[in-house]
Design a protein around this motif. Structure first.
Motif, PDB file in Angstrom:
ATOM      1  N   ASN A   1       0.867  -1.170   0.000  1.00 52.26           N
ATOM      2  CA  ASN A   1       0.000   0.000   0.000  1.00 52.26           C
ATOM      3  C   ASN A   1       0.909   1.228   0.000  1.00 52.26           C
ATOM      4  OD1 ASN A   1      -2.030   1.864   0.251  1.00 52.26           O
ATOM      5  ND2 ASN A   1      -2.872   1.026   2.139  1.00 52.26           N
ATOM      6  N   PRO A   2       0.990   1.938  -1.121  1.00 52.46           N
ATOM      7  CA  PRO A   2       1.913   3.071  -1.197  1.00 52.46           C
ATOM      8  C   PRO A   2       1.598   4.155  -0.164  1.00 52.46           C
ATOM      9  CG  PRO A   2       1.047   2.509  -3.372  1.00 52.46           C
ATOM     10  CD  PRO A   2       0.256   1.730  -2.364  1.00 52.46           C
ATOM     11  N   ALA A   3       2.651   4.807   0.336  1.00 48.67           N
ATOM     12  CA  ALA A   3       2.477   5.923   1.281  1.00 48.67           C
ATOM     13  C   ALA A   3       1.640   7.003   0.607  1.00 48.67           C
ATOM     14  CB  ALA A   3       3.832   6.476   1.690  1.00 48.67           C
ATOM     15  N   GLY A   4       0.690   7.550   1.332  1.00 51.94           N
ATOM     16  CA  GLY A   4      -0.163   8.608   0.796  1.00 51.94           C
ATOM     17  C   GLY A   4      -1.270   8.132  -0.116  1.00 51.94           C
ATOM     18  N   SER A   5      -1.557   6.822  -0.125  1.00 54.54           N
ATOM     19  CA  SER A   5      -2.604   6.300  -1.017  1.00 54.54           C
ATOM     20  C   SER A   5      -3.992   6.747  -0.590  1.00 54.54           C
ATOM     21  CB  SER A   5      -2.548   4.767  -1.053  1.00 54.54           C
ATOM     22  OG  SER A   5      -2.975   4.230   0.186  1.00 54.54           O
TER      23      SER A   5
ATOM     24  N   SER B   1      -7.257  -0.480  -8.306  1.00 49.38           N
ATOM     25  CA  SER B   1      -6.675  -0.665  -6.987  1.00 49.38           C
ATOM     26  C   SER B   1      -5.573   0.358  -6.721  1.00 49.38           C
ATOM     27  CB  SER B   1      -6.086  -2.074  -6.879  1.00 49.38           C
ATOM     28  OG  SER B   1      -5.402  -2.230  -5.657  1.00 49.38           O
ATOM     29  N   ALA B   2      -5.473   0.783  -5.467  1.00 51.19           N
ATOM     30  CA  ALA B   2      -4.379   1.656  -5.049  1.00 51.19           C
ATOM     31  C   ALA B   2      -3.125   0.847  -4.750  1.00 51.19           C
ATOM     32  CB  ALA B   2      -4.785   2.440  -3.801  1.00 51.19           C
ATOM     33  N   ALA B   3      -3.264  -0.477  -4.630  1.00 54.07           N
ATOM     34  CA  ALA B   3      -2.151  -1.338  -4.237  1.00 54.07           C
ATOM     35  C   ALA B   3      -1.122  -1.468  -5.346  1.00 54.07           C
ATOM     36  CB  ALA B   3      -2.674  -2.716  -3.860  1.00 54.07           C
ATOM     37  N   LEU B   4       0.119  -1.664  -4.925  1.00 49.72           N
ATOM     38  CA  LEU B   4       1.218  -2.000  -5.820  1.00 49.72           C
ATOM     39  C   LEU B   4       1.489  -3.483  -5.600  1.00 49.72           C
ATOM     40  CD1 LEU B   4       3.376  -1.188  -7.834  1.00 49.72           C
ATOM     41  CD2 LEU B   4       4.806  -0.474  -5.922  1.00 49.72           C
TER      42      LEU B   4
ATOM     43  N   PRO C   1      -1.329   2.632   4.634  1.00 48.58           N
ATOM     44  CA  PRO C   1      -0.378   3.234   3.696  1.00 48.58           C
ATOM     45  C   PRO C   1       1.061   3.114   4.206  1.00 48.58           C
ATOM     46  CG  PRO C   1      -2.285   4.645   3.929  1.00 48.58           C
ATOM     47  CD  PRO C   1      -2.434   3.551   4.945  1.00 48.58           C
ATOM     48  N   GLY C   2       1.974   2.807   3.286  1.00 48.93           N
ATOM     49  CA  GLY C   2       3.385   2.673   3.621  1.00 48.93           C
ATOM     50  C   GLY C   2       3.784   1.295   4.109  1.00 48.93           C
TER      51      GLY C   2
ATOM     52  N   SER D   1       5.065 -23.352  -8.170  1.00 55.79           N
ATOM     53  CA  SER D   1       4.550 -22.736  -6.947  1.00 55.79           C
ATOM     54  C   SER D   1       3.673 -21.555  -7.333  1.00 55.79           C
ATOM     55  CB  SER D   1       5.698 -22.264  -6.053  1.00 55.79           C
ATOM     56  OG  SER D   1       6.469 -23.356  -5.608  1.00 55.79           O
ATOM     57  N   THR D   2       2.514 -21.435  -6.697  1.00 51.26           N
ATOM     58  CA  THR D   2       1.551 -20.389  -7.024  1.00 51.26           C
ATOM     59  C   THR D   2       1.160 -19.617  -5.769  1.00 51.26           C
ATOM     60  OG1 THR D   2       0.650 -21.714  -8.829  1.00 51.26           O
ATOM     61  CG2 THR D   2      -0.739 -19.942  -8.003  1.00 51.26           C
ATOM     62  N   THR D   3       1.044 -18.297  -5.903  1.00 53.24           N
ATOM     63  CA  THR D   3       0.583 -17.441  -4.802  1.00 53.24           C
ATOM     64  C   THR D   3      -0.523 -16.526  -5.299  1.00 53.24           C
ATOM     65  OG1 THR D   3       2.331 -15.858  -5.312  1.00 53.24           O
ATOM     66  CG2 THR D   3       2.780 -17.425  -3.565  1.00 53.24           C
ATOM     67  N   TYR D   4      -1.476 -16.230  -4.401  1.00 55.46           N
ATOM     68  CA  TYR D   4      -2.640 -15.436  -4.779  1.00 55.46           C
ATOM     69  C   TYR D   4      -3.158 -14.659  -3.578  1.00 55.46           C
ATOM     70  CZ  TYR D   4      -5.966 -14.871  -8.599  1.00 55.46           C
ATOM     71  OH  TYR D   4      -6.686 -14.387  -9.658  1.00 55.46           O
ATOM     72  N   PHE D   5      -3.452 -13.366  -3.766  1.00 57.69           N
ATOM     73  CA  PHE D   5      -4.089 -12.529  -2.760  1.00 57.69           C
ATOM     74  C   PHE D   5      -5.458 -12.078  -3.252  1.00 57.69           C
ATOM     75  CE2 PHE D   5       0.121 -11.110  -0.879  1.00 57.69           C
ATOM     76  CZ  PHE D   5      -0.192 -11.437   0.430  1.00 57.69           C
ATOM     77  N   THR D   6      -6.419 -12.020  -2.354  1.00 59.92           N
ATOM     78  CA  THR D   6      -7.690 -11.328  -2.591  1.00 59.92           C
ATOM     79  C   THR D   6      -7.818 -10.320  -1.455  1.00 59.92           C
ATOM     80  OG1 THR D   6      -8.670 -13.312  -3.573  1.00 59.92           O
ATOM     81  CG2 THR D   6     -10.183 -11.580  -2.855  1.00 59.92           C
ATOM     82  N   TRP D   7      -8.165  -9.062  -1.773  1.00 57.81           N
ATOM     83  CA  TRP D   7      -8.257  -8.021  -0.750  1.00 57.81           C
ATOM     84  C   TRP D   7      -9.306  -6.998  -1.140  1.00 57.81           C
ATOM     85  CZ3 TRP D   7      -4.817  -8.081  -4.681  1.00 57.81           C
ATOM     86  CH2 TRP D   7      -4.623  -6.898  -5.397  1.00 57.81           C
ATOM     87  N   TRP D   8      -9.745  -6.214  -0.154  1.00 58.77           N
ATOM     88  CA  TRP D   8     -10.623  -5.087  -0.444  1.00 58.77           C
ATOM     89  C   TRP D   8      -9.983  -3.816   0.095  1.00 58.77           C
ATOM     90  CZ3 TRP D   8     -12.201  -8.267   3.660  1.00 58.77           C
ATOM     91  CH2 TRP D   8     -12.514  -7.620   4.855  1.00 58.77           C
ATOM     92  N   GLU D   9     -10.440  -2.700  -0.423  1.00 55.40           N
ATOM     93  CA  GLU D   9      -9.871  -1.389  -0.093  1.00 55.40           C
ATOM     94  C   GLU D   9     -10.935  -0.425   0.359  1.00 55.40           C
ATOM     95  OE1 GLU D   9      -7.660   0.001  -3.467  1.00 55.40           O
ATOM     96  OE2 GLU D   9      -6.551  -1.870  -3.672  1.00 55.40           O
ATOM     97  N   VAL D  10     -10.596   0.357   1.383  1.00 52.64           N
ATOM     98  CA  VAL D  10     -11.503   1.401   1.880  1.00 52.64           C
ATOM     99  C   VAL D  10     -10.713   2.677   1.992  1.00 52.64           C
ATOM    100  CG1 VAL D  10     -12.970   2.144   3.778  1.00 52.64           C
ATOM    101  CG2 VAL D  10     -12.855  -0.275   3.160  1.00 52.64           C
TER     102      VAL D  10
END
Length: 193
Positions: free
Chosen positions: A67-71, A125-128, A164-165, A184-193
């Motif tokens: 989550n970038p700083a200042g998102s 998404s704001a995520a990197l 953030p950060g 090998s496999t990796t996966y994320f599911t997320w929500w943002e507020v």
């Protein structure tokens, strides 16, 4: 006046009731349902697949959700998933691990695009999101567990919060002692507020 226990003892239970527009039956849904309908639920993942030589080796897949700083947003992890796939040429000794860690640095990462779970939403998404074929350096371990061959899934329902950060990493590593195809496999599911 008695000092009753607020927990649910057998002789004095504390009752709860659902509050919604339906009287019966009560309807309860996780936060992901609302996040998905409003276009705030995202997914990202990747796989590292390698054909190992005669002496075997390890294959690692690491996904970093930052989550970038200042998102101006906070990320809530909904689900961790992934797995290990093995196609053996010979009998072999197998081991697998899943590690969840915070922050740290990835070596030679590639950037991935998060996919919105609401296919009609134009929200981004704001995520990197970064992917690497190595475990992160300088990360703080949160959890580690052994894995068998096959998929895994862990529903988190927002237990891991990324302000953030900050960043969270999911690493999956599989190892063989002889030749074979290993993924090998990796996966994320997320929500943002």
């Amino acid at each position: 006046m008695p000092n009753n226990n607020v927990f649910n003892p057998l002789n004095q239970p504390v009752y709860t009731s659902n509050t919604n527009t339906y009287i019966s039956p009560g309807i309860v849904a996780p936060p992901e349902n609302s996040a998905g309908s409003t276009g705030s639920l995202y997914n990202a993942g990747s796989t590292n697949s390698t054909t190992l030589g005669l002496l075997g080796g390890s294959v690692t897949a690491t996904l970093q959700l930052a989550n970038p700083a200042g998102s101006g947003r906070t990320l809530y992890v909904s689900r961790l998933s992934g797995g290990i796939t093995v196609a053996l040429n010979l009998l072999s000794s197998f081991s697998g691990t899943m590690t969840l860690s915070a922050n740290g640095t990835l070596s030679s990462p590639s950037t991935l695009t998060a996919v919105n779970s609401n296919l009609s939403s134009s929200n981004t998404s704001a995520a990197l999101v970064r992917f690497s074929t190595a475990t992160p350096s300088g990360a703080t371990a949160i959890m580690s567990m052994p894995l068998q061959v096959g998929p895994f899934q862990s529903n988190e329902f927002g237990k891991y919060v990324i302000p953030p950060g900050q960043a969270i990493n999911l690493s999956v590593t599989g190892s063989l002692s002889v030749a074979g195809l290993l993924a090998s496999t990796t996966y994320f599911t997320w929500w943002e507020v």
